[in-house]
Structures are given as C-alpha cells and as structure tokens.
Write a protein that holds these residues in place. Structure first.
Motif, PDB file in Angstrom:
ATOM      1  N   VAL A 167       0.844  -1.202   0.000  1.00 43.92           N
ATOM      2  CA  VAL A 167       0.000   0.000   0.000  1.00 43.92           C
ATOM      3  C   VAL A 167       0.880   1.253   0.000  1.00 43.92           C
ATOM      4  O   VAL A 167       0.623   2.209  -0.726  1.00 43.92           O
ATOM      5  CB  VAL A 167      -0.979  -0.021   1.197  1.00 43.92           C
ATOM      6  N   PHE A 168       1.943   1.231   0.786  1.00 43.59           N
ATOM      7  CA  PHE A 168       2.878   2.365   0.793  1.00 43.59           C
ATOM      8  C   PHE A 168       3.451   2.584  -0.613  1.00 43.59           C
ATOM      9  O   PHE A 168       3.442   3.698  -1.142  1.00 43.59           O
ATOM     10  CB  PHE A 168       3.997   2.134   1.810  1.00 43.59           C
ATOM     11  N   LEU A 169       3.925   1.493  -1.232  1.00 42.35           N
ATOM     12  CA  LEU A 169       4.576   1.621  -2.549  1.00 42.35           C
ATOM     13  C   LEU A 169       3.640   2.107  -3.644  1.00 42.35           C
ATOM     14  O   LEU A 169       4.081   2.734  -4.605  1.00 42.35           O
ATOM     15  CB  LEU A 169       5.193   0.278  -2.964  1.00 42.35           C
ATOM     16  N   VAL A 170       2.356   1.808  -3.535  1.00 35.47           N
ATOM     17  CA  VAL A 170       1.423   2.248  -4.591  1.00 35.47           C
ATOM     18  C   VAL A 170       0.704   3.548  -4.212  1.00 35.47           C
ATOM     19  O   VAL A 170      -0.161   4.015  -4.937  1.00 35.47           O
ATOM     20  CB  VAL A 170       0.388   1.151  -4.978  1.00 35.47           C
ATOM     21  N   SER A 171       1.074   4.111  -3.059  1.00 33.61           N
ATOM     22  CA  SER A 171       0.439   5.361  -2.630  1.00 33.61           C
ATOM     23  C   SER A 171       1.272   6.559  -3.103  1.00 33.61           C
ATOM     24  O   SER A 171       2.414   6.401  -3.543  1.00 33.61           O
ATOM     25  CB  SER A 171       0.320   5.398  -1.103  1.00 33.61           C
ATOM     26  N   GLU A 172       0.704   7.739  -2.958  1.00 37.88           N
ATOM     27  CA  GLU A 172       1.433   8.957  -3.347  1.00 37.88           C
ATOM     28  C   GLU A 172       2.570   9.262  -2.378  1.00 37.88           C
ATOM     29  O   GLU A 172       3.448  10.080  -2.682  1.00 37.88           O
ATOM     30  CB  GLU A 172       0.465  10.137  -3.448  1.00 37.88           C
ATOM     31  N   ALA A 173       2.574   8.607  -1.219  1.00 38.29           N
ATOM     32  CA  ALA A 173       3.695   8.778  -0.286  1.00 38.29           C
ATOM     33  C   ALA A 173       4.998   8.259  -0.908  1.00 38.29           C
ATOM     34  O   ALA A 173       6.089   8.659  -0.515  1.00 38.29           O
ATOM     35  CB  ALA A 173       3.405   8.038   1.020  1.00 38.29           C
ATOM     36  N   ALA A 174       4.872   7.356  -1.882  1.00 39.23           N
ATOM     37  CA  ALA A 174       6.050   6.765  -2.530  1.00 39.23           C
ATOM     38  C   ALA A 174       6.324   7.406  -3.896  1.00 39.23           C
ATOM     39  O   ALA A 174       6.954   6.782  -4.760  1.00 39.23           O
ATOM     40  CB  ALA A 174       5.862   5.261  -2.681  1.00 39.23           C
ATOM     41  N   GLU A 175       5.878   8.626  -4.085  1.00 36.51           N
ATOM     42  CA  GLU A 175       6.017   9.344  -5.369  1.00 36.51           C
ATOM     43  C   GLU A 175       7.456   9.338  -5.911  1.00 36.51           C
ATOM     44  O   GLU A 175       7.674   9.228  -7.111  1.00 36.51           O
ATOM     45  CB  GLU A 175       5.510  10.790  -5.150  1.00 36.51           C
ATOM     46  N   TYR A 176       8.456   9.398  -5.025  1.00 33.35           N
ATOM     47  CA  TYR A 176       9.855   9.511  -5.487  1.00 33.35           C
ATOM     48  C   TYR A 176      10.592   8.162  -5.421  1.00 33.35           C
ATOM     49  O   TYR A 176      11.796   8.098  -5.519  1.00 33.35           O
ATOM     50  CB  TYR A 176      10.565  10.567  -4.630  1.00 33.35           C
ATOM     51  N   ILE A 177       9.835   7.084  -5.239  1.00 33.54           N
ATOM     52  CA  ILE A 177      10.462   5.763  -5.128  1.00 33.54           C
ATOM     53  C   ILE A 177      10.106   4.953  -6.369  1.00 33.54           C
ATOM     54  O   ILE A 177       8.930   4.708  -6.645  1.00 33.54           O
ATOM     55  CB  ILE A 177       9.952   5.022  -3.867  1.00 33.54           C
ATOM     56  N   THR A 178      11.116   4.550  -7.130  1.00 34.98           N
ATOM     57  CA  THR A 178      10.845   3.692  -8.287  1.00 34.98           C
ATOM     58  C   THR A 178      12.053   2.807  -8.576  1.00 34.98           C
ATOM     59  O   THR A 178      13.190   3.174  -8.284  1.00 34.98           O
ATOM     60  CB  THR A 178      10.426   4.545  -9.516  1.00 34.98           C
ATOM     61  N   GLY A 179      11.781   1.606  -9.077  1.00 39.42           N
ATOM     62  CA  GLY A 179      12.846   0.647  -9.390  1.00 39.42           C
ATOM     63  C   GLY A 179      13.457   0.000  -8.158  1.00 39.42           C
ATOM     64  O   GLY A 179      14.550  -0.558  -8.220  1.00 39.42           O
ATOM     65  N   GLN A 180      12.742   0.049  -7.035  1.00 47.47           N
ATOM     66  CA  GLN A 180      13.297  -0.453  -5.765  1.00 47.47           C
ATOM     67  C   GLN A 180      12.628  -1.764  -5.343  1.00 47.47           C
ATOM     68  O   GLN A 180      11.531  -2.097  -5.789  1.00 47.47           O
ATOM     69  CB  GLN A 180      13.089   0.584  -4.659  1.00 47.47           C
ATOM     70  N   VAL A 181      13.337  -2.470  -4.452  1.00 46.35           N
ATOM     71  CA  VAL A 181      12.770  -3.691  -3.867  1.00 46.35           C
ATOM     72  C   VAL A 181      12.659  -3.473  -2.364  1.00 46.35           C
ATOM     73  O   VAL A 181      13.664  -3.204  -1.698  1.00 46.35           O
ATOM     74  CB  VAL A 181      13.672  -4.922  -4.130  1.00 46.35           C
ATOM     75  N   LEU A 182      11.460  -3.555  -1.856  1.00 48.66           N
ATOM     76  CA  LEU A 182      11.228  -3.393  -0.413  1.00 48.66           C
ATOM     77  C   LEU A 182      10.955  -4.776   0.184  1.00 48.66           C
ATOM     78  O   LEU A 182      10.152  -5.540  -0.360  1.00 48.66           O
ATOM     79  CB  LEU A 182      10.024  -2.457  -0.196  1.00 48.66           C
ATOM     80  N   CYS A 183      11.642  -5.092   1.273  1.00 50.35           N
ATOM     81  CA  CYS A 183      11.590  -6.465   1.801  1.00 50.35           C
ATOM     82  C   CYS A 183      11.043  -6.527   3.227  1.00 50.35           C
ATOM     83  O   CYS A 183      11.821  -6.465   4.195  1.00 50.35           O
ATOM     84  CB  CYS A 183      12.990  -7.080   1.787  1.00 50.35           C
ATOM     85  N   PRO A 184       9.735  -6.693   3.392  1.00 54.22           N
ATOM     86  CA  PRO A 184       9.203  -6.877   4.746  1.00 54.22           C
ATOM     87  C   PRO A 184       9.479  -8.314   5.191  1.00 54.22           C
ATOM     88  O   PRO A 184       8.848  -9.258   4.710  1.00 54.22           O
ATOM     89  CB  PRO A 184       7.687  -6.640   4.568  1.00 54.22           C
TER      90      PRO A 184
END
Ligand SMILES: NC(=O)c1ccc[n+]([C@@H]2O[C@H](COP(=O)([O-])OP(=O)(O)OC[C@H]3O[C@@H](n4cnc5c(N)ncnc54)[C@H](O)[C@@H]3O)[C@@H](O)[C@H]2O)c1
Length: 258
Positions: free
Chosen positions: A235-252
């Motif tokens: 949800v964070f990655l597809v929200s506008e809060a993640a506007e400047y994040i792209t091409g990344q891998v987030l690992c919970p």
C-alpha cells in the motif's frame, strides 16, 4: 480518530478515489492488500482465478464501507485480463494502481525433479502473467501520466528462502522487469517497484513437511509475517507517499535478510 489525524493519514497516502487492481486478491496477501487499499479510500477490482473467493473479498470490502468490484481472472488468459481491466476502467474511470500479486508455487520441487511442463506453467503464471497485465494496463496509466505498479516478488529471488528453482526464477524475473520498466516509465510518472516478500502465513507457505516452528525460530523477529505486514508495504509503494520511489525492492521480512 481525531479528524485532523485522519485527514493527515489520508493526505499522506492520497489513495482516495484511485482505481486499483490487485491480481490474486481472493486470498492471502492480495486479499489483505485489497482490503487495506479500500479502507484508505481506493476503489478496488478484486480479481482471482478463484471467482468465488474474489466475490467474497469484494463483499467483505463493501461490508466495511469500501468500494470494490470483483471478476474471475486467470492471469495467464489475455482475454480475461482485458475483460478485468476494461471493467475496472469503465466503473472507476481508468486504472491508477496495479498490484501483480497472483502466483502459483512449485510445492518444493528440486531442479532434478522439475519437468519442462512445470517450468512453463509457473513462469507463465508468475512472470508472463505480470508482464501481460502490466502491458495491458499501461495505456490507461500513460493516458493519465500517472500510475503505480507493484510486482509482488519473493525472498526466493534474492537468495533467501530457497525453494523451487522455477519459482525463484519467475520471481527474479519480476524484479528485473520492475527495474527495467521503472526507467522506461519515469517520463510518464509511473512508478514501478517490487516487494521482496518474506515468509508469510498464507496457504502458499504451508508446505507439507515444513516445520513452521523451525522457520520462526530462525527469524530475528521471532514470528513469520502476516498478510497485513506485506499489504502495508505494498500500500505504501502504490500510494502517493512513494512518489519519489521507483525501481526499488522493499523487503518486509522481520530482519531475515538485509
Ligand atoms: N506466503 C509467503 O510466504 C510468500 C513469500 C514470498 C512471496 N509470496 C508471494 O506473495 C503473493 C501472494 O501469495 P500468498 O502468499 O498470499 O498466497 P495465496 O495462495 O494465499 O494467494 C495467491 C492467490 O493467487 C491466486 N492465483 C493463483 N494462480 C492464479 C492465476 N493463474 N490467475 C489469477 N490468480 C491466481 C490464488 O487463487 C490465490 O488467491 C504471491 O505472488 C507469492 O509468490 C508469498
């Protein structure tokens, strides 16, 4: 909740009114993601090869006051993908968010026991399915010059949580696709990221002979992930809060790997 705090939360994510598709959202992580997105104001297409499961999740979202549609959709079937995207765009006026979550699993096959047919089947669901869905959704996002795509990959792609070779290869392919697309699509303001999902308590992870207790003991957080742990990151990655994040891998993953 105090109105000021609620407003800040909604402003932070800015998901209200956005049109989202979550593939394989009839169960597990996809289900939790669809519910969380709808709770934050997104309008969600719940789709799954199990049409009845998708229907149940959409009804659950409706019962919580959210907006959801459902459709039976096998991600290996181009006609069903087009039908799902078309229905979403028609009902919600476009598509802003795509979560490529649907996947099959190999059931603990080692390389020497794997067949060509099993390889083809899993690559087609996990990797080609994500490619086809993304390809079909892109014209809607390009038209809006706005979009968020999340590829639900796995620790198996990153050398952790060793499992089936064809599963690991399909999930590594999703990360490669996310990185490549992030570069091509930045000019259209479309973010593409991947989730390096850690071990999570869903039916996929409950393999015969796997000791859940042993798995948990080896984790710094001393518990496996819940579908909601993964959903929160998606949800964070597809929200506008993640506007400047792209091409990344987030690992919970509760600290399982770094
Ligand atoms: N559970 C874990 O430990 C774990 C770890 C790493 C990655 N993942 C990934 O998380 C994602 C969600 O898996 P989950 O753990 O929630 O498992 P799950 O089995 O609960 O959910 C997978 C969903 O995908 C659907 N699906 C399967 N084939 C499909 C197809 N051809 N078309 C459409 N839908 C299809 C299933 O019906 C199911 O609803 C998957 O991409 C999986 O690879 C899970």
């Amino acid at each position: 909740m105090e109105e000021r705090v609620q407003k800040a939360m909604f402003d932070y994510f800015r998901l209200e009114g956005q049109a989202a598709i979550v593939t394989g959202s009839g169960n597990g992580i996809g289900r939790a993601t669809a519910i969380m997105l709808a709770d934050l104001g997104a309008r969600v297409m719940v789709c799954d090869i199990e049409g009845d499961s998708a229907k149940k999740v959409a009804e659950e979202i409706g019962g919580r006051g959210g907006t959801a549609l459902y459709n039976r959709c096998d991600v290996t079937n181009l006609e069903e993908i087009r039908d799902t995207i078309g229905k979403t765009a028609e009902a919600f006026g476009g598509v802003d968010i795509l979560v490529n979550n649907a996947a099959g699993f190999g059931g603990g096959k080692t390389f020497d026991r794997m067949t060509y047919e099993e390889w083809d089947r899993l690559i087609r669901i996990n990797l080609t399915g994500a490619y086809m869905f993304t390809n079909e959704v892109l014209p809607y996002m390009v038209k809006k010059q706005h979009g968020k795509i999340c590829m639900v990959s796995s620790g198996a792609a990153l050398g952790y949580d060793f499992s089936d070779p064809h599963y690991a290869a399909s999930k590594a392919g999703m990360i490669g696709l996310a990185k490549e697309l992030s570069q091509e699509l930045a000019k259209h303001r479309i973010n593409v990221n991947a989730l390096g999902t850690g071990l999570t308590d869903t039916r996929m992870a409950h393999l015969p002979g796997r000791s859940w207790e042993d798995e948990t003991k080896g984790l710094p957080w001393h518990r496996v992930g819940t579908p909601e742990d993964q959903a929160a990151a998606i949800v964070f990655l597809v929200s506008e809060a993640a506007e400047y994040i792209t091409g990344q891998v987030l690992c919970p993953n509760g600290g399982a790997w770094m």
